[in-house]
Design a protein around this motif. Structure first.
Motif, short mmCIF file in Angstrom:
data_model
loop_
_atom_site.label_atom_id
_atom_site.label_comp_id
_atom_site.label_asym_id
_atom_site.label_seq_id
_atom_site.Cartn_x
_atom_site.Cartn_y
_atom_site.Cartn_z
N THR A 29 34.29 12.08 -16.31
CA THR A 29 34.76 12.72 -15.09
C THR A 29 35.67 11.73 -14.38
O THR A 29 35.28 10.60 -14.08
CB THR A 29 33.58 13.10 -14.18
OG1 THR A 29 32.74 14.04 -14.86
CG2 THR A 29 34.08 13.72 -12.88
N TYR A 110 30.38 14.60 -7.37
CA TYR A 110 31.09 14.59 -8.64
C TYR A 110 30.56 13.54 -9.61
O TYR A 110 30.67 13.72 -10.83
CB TYR A 110 32.58 14.32 -8.40
CG TYR A 110 33.37 15.50 -7.88
CD1 TYR A 110 32.77 16.71 -7.54
CD2 TYR A 110 34.75 15.40 -7.73
CE1 TYR A 110 33.50 17.77 -7.06
CE2 TYR A 110 35.50 16.47 -7.24
CZ TYR A 110 34.87 17.65 -6.91
OH TYR A 110 35.60 18.70 -6.44
N PRO A 112 31.85 10.57 -10.60
CA PRO A 112 32.88 10.26 -11.60
C PRO A 112 32.60 8.95 -12.34
O PRO A 112 31.93 8.05 -11.81
CB PRO A 112 34.15 10.14 -10.76
CG PRO A 112 33.67 9.71 -9.41
CD PRO A 112 32.35 10.43 -9.22
#
Length: 418
Positions: A29, A110, A112
Motif C-alpha cells: 500500500t 490505510y 501504508p
C-alpha cells in the motif's frame, strides 16, 4: 538502475522499455501525500498504479484548492485511489493542527508500507513522516526546491537539515539542483533519485498539433499574432514579467516590422501594473487565466516559450512547451535548466536581470537565420526522457530500494533512516 558518476548526481532509471516490471510476493500500500491534486500529478500517479498493478496506490490531498493557484481537475475515474482530508476546502483556510490530526488518522486507517511526502512545509507533511518513523514504515521526500530558489537563512536551514536527516529514508528530486540541495541537508547521494518534475508529454504534443492544424482560424479566435513569443504563468513578482516586457519593447525597437508578438497566458496580482507597462505595444496580448487543456492551444500557435523567472523551483511550463515542439528561452535561475535546456540546441539561457541580453536573444531567435523547427524538434527529443512513465519507473525503483534498506536495518538493529 544507472547511477551517474559525479558527486552531485543521483539515481537515474533506464526507460521502461528496457526494464521488467518489479516483482514482489506481497501487496504494498503506497500513499502519496500532496497539498492538492494538481493536473500534472494525475498522469504520474496513473502511470505508477499501472506499473504496480498488484499494489494499491493512493493519493491523499490536504484540501481541494490552494489560494495562489486556480486548478480545477476532474477527480472521477482517476485510475488510482484518491482522498481529500478536507473535501472542497482551500488549504490556507485550514488549521495546521487539524490537518496534522486528520492525516495521522487517515494513515492509521490505510496502514501504508511507504509514504511519499511532498515537501515539509505543511504540518500535515511532517506529521506523515513522523507516522512513518513511529510505525517503522518507509518515507520518501518528493520535491523540487533548490538552494537558489529563495533566500536561505542559516538557522532555518540547520533545523530543516536536522528534520530531513531524521525523518526521510530517501528522496525523489526534480533534478540535479534539488539533489545537490538535499545532499547539503544531509541525505546521502545514493539515497536520492531524480526525475520528479514531468508532465503528460503525449497530451501536450497531440493538443498542440491539433491547434496547428487549425492554422489562422484558431489564431484569429484566440486573438494572437501569427508569430509570437509565449509566456505561461502567474503574473506575480517572481515571474519577472515586467523585465520581459522591457526586453520585448527593446526587441521591437531594434527589429521593427519583422518583430514577433508576445502573448501572456495567466493572471495574478501584477496584471494591472503589467498592462500599464505594455501600453503602446500593439502586439502584446494578455490572454488571462486558462485551464490546462486550453493552454495547449496556445503552445500550438506559439513560436517560442519565454520563462524569465527570478525564482523558480523547476518550471513545468518548459516541459509543456518542449513537448509541444517549441524552442525555449529560459532564465538561468529556473531549476529545470540542467536537465531541459541545451544552449543552442533547443534554446538559450539568460540572466533574468539583463534586459538587453534577453532582447538580443529574442531578436536572434526570431531572425530568418534561426532554425526554429530544428530547435523545436530538439526540445521534443530532450523532454521525451521525462515522462509519466519514466517518473513511475524511477519512483518504483526508489520505493523498492528504500524498503529493502529498511528491511536490512531491521535485521541489523539500526534505526536511523539515513
Amino acid at each position: 538502475m544507472n547511477a551517474l558518476g559525479d558527486q552531485t548526481s543521483a539515481h537515474v532509471v533506464e526507460p521502461p522499455i528496457r526494464r521488467s516490471s518489479p516483482a514482489r510476493q506481497t501487496r504494498l500500500t503506497i500513499v502519496c501525500l500532496e497539498p492538492v491534486l494538481a493536473p500534472y500529478s494525475i498522469p504520474r500517479l496513473r502511470a505508477l498504479q499501472g506499473l504496480r498493478r498488484n499494489d494499491a496506490v493512493h493519493a491523499v490531498a490536504l484540501g481541494a484548492t490552494e489560494r495562489i493557484r486556480e486548478w480545477h481537475v476532474e477527480k472521477a475515474q482517476l485510475g488510482f485511489g484518491y482522498a481529500e482530508l478536507f473535501p472542497g476546502k482551500t488549504i490556507g483556510e485550514l488549521a495546521s493542527r487539524a490537518l496534522a490530526e486528520r492525516v495521522t488518522s487517515l494513515l492509521d486507517e490505510y496502514r501504508p508500507d511507504i509514504v511519499l511526502v511532498t515537501g515539509y512545509y505543511y504540518a500535515a507533511m511532517r506529521a506523515a513522516t513522523r507516522w512513518a518513523k513511529r510505525h517503522g514504515k518507509g518515507s520518501v521526500f518528493l520535491g523540487d526546491s533548490h538552494r537558489a530558489d529563495r533566500r536561505r537563512l542559516f538557522v532555518k536551514e540547520w533545523v530543516k537539515g536536522w528534520w530531513v536527516r531524521r525523518h526521510y529514508d530517501s528522496a525523489f528530486a526534480a533534478g540535479v539542483r534539488t539533489a545537490t540541495y538535499l545532499m547539503g541537508l544531509g541525505i546521502p547521494r545514493q539515497r536520492i533519485w531524480t526525475g520528479y518534475d514531468v508532465v503528460d508529454n503525449e497530451a501536450f504534443a497531440a493538443a498542440a498539433q491539433a491547434a496547428r492544424s487549425q492554422g489562422d482560424s484558431l489564431r484569429r479566435r484566440l486573438g494572437v499574432p501569427d508569430r509570437h513569443f509565449l509566456f505561461v504563468g502567474r503574473l506575480a513578482p517572481e515571474k519577472n514579467v515586467a523585465r520581459l516586457l522591457a526586453a520585448y519593447r527593446r526587441y521591437r525597437s531594434i527589429t521593427g516590422r519583422n518583430a514577433w508578438g508576445l502573448v501572456l497566458v495567466g493572471s495574478g496580482p501584477l496584471e494591472s501594473e503589467l498592462r500599464t507597462l505594455a501600453a503602446g505595444l500593439d502586439d502584446v496580448v494578455f490572454a488571462g487565466f486558462q485551464k490546462a487543456d486550453a493552454v495547449a492551444a496556445y503552445y500550438g500557435t506559439a513560436s517560442c516559450l519565454v520563462l524569465p523567472s527570478v525564482r523558480e523551483t523547476w518550471g513545468l511550463v518548459v516541459n509543456e512547451a518542449m513537448a509541444a515542439g517549441l524552442p525555449v528561452l529560459v532564465s538561468q535561475r529556473c531549476g529545470c535548466v540542467p536537465e531541459l535546456v541545451s544552449q543552442g540546441e533547443n534554446g538559450y539561457l539568460f540572466d533574468p536581470l539583463d534586459v538587453g541580453n534577453l532582447a538580443r536573444l529574442m531578436g536572434q531567435l526570431s531572425s530568418e537565420s534561426m532554425e526554429v523547427k530544428r530547435m523545436g524538434d530538439a526540445s521534443r527529443r530532450i523532454v521525451n526522457l521525462f515522462t509519466p512513465e519514466t517518473w513511475a519507473w524511477t519512483l518504483s525503483d526508489c520505493i523498492e530500494r528504500t524498503l529493502e534498506a529498511i528491511g536490512s536495518r531491521r535485521l541489523s538493529g539500526v534505526e536511523s533512516p539515513v
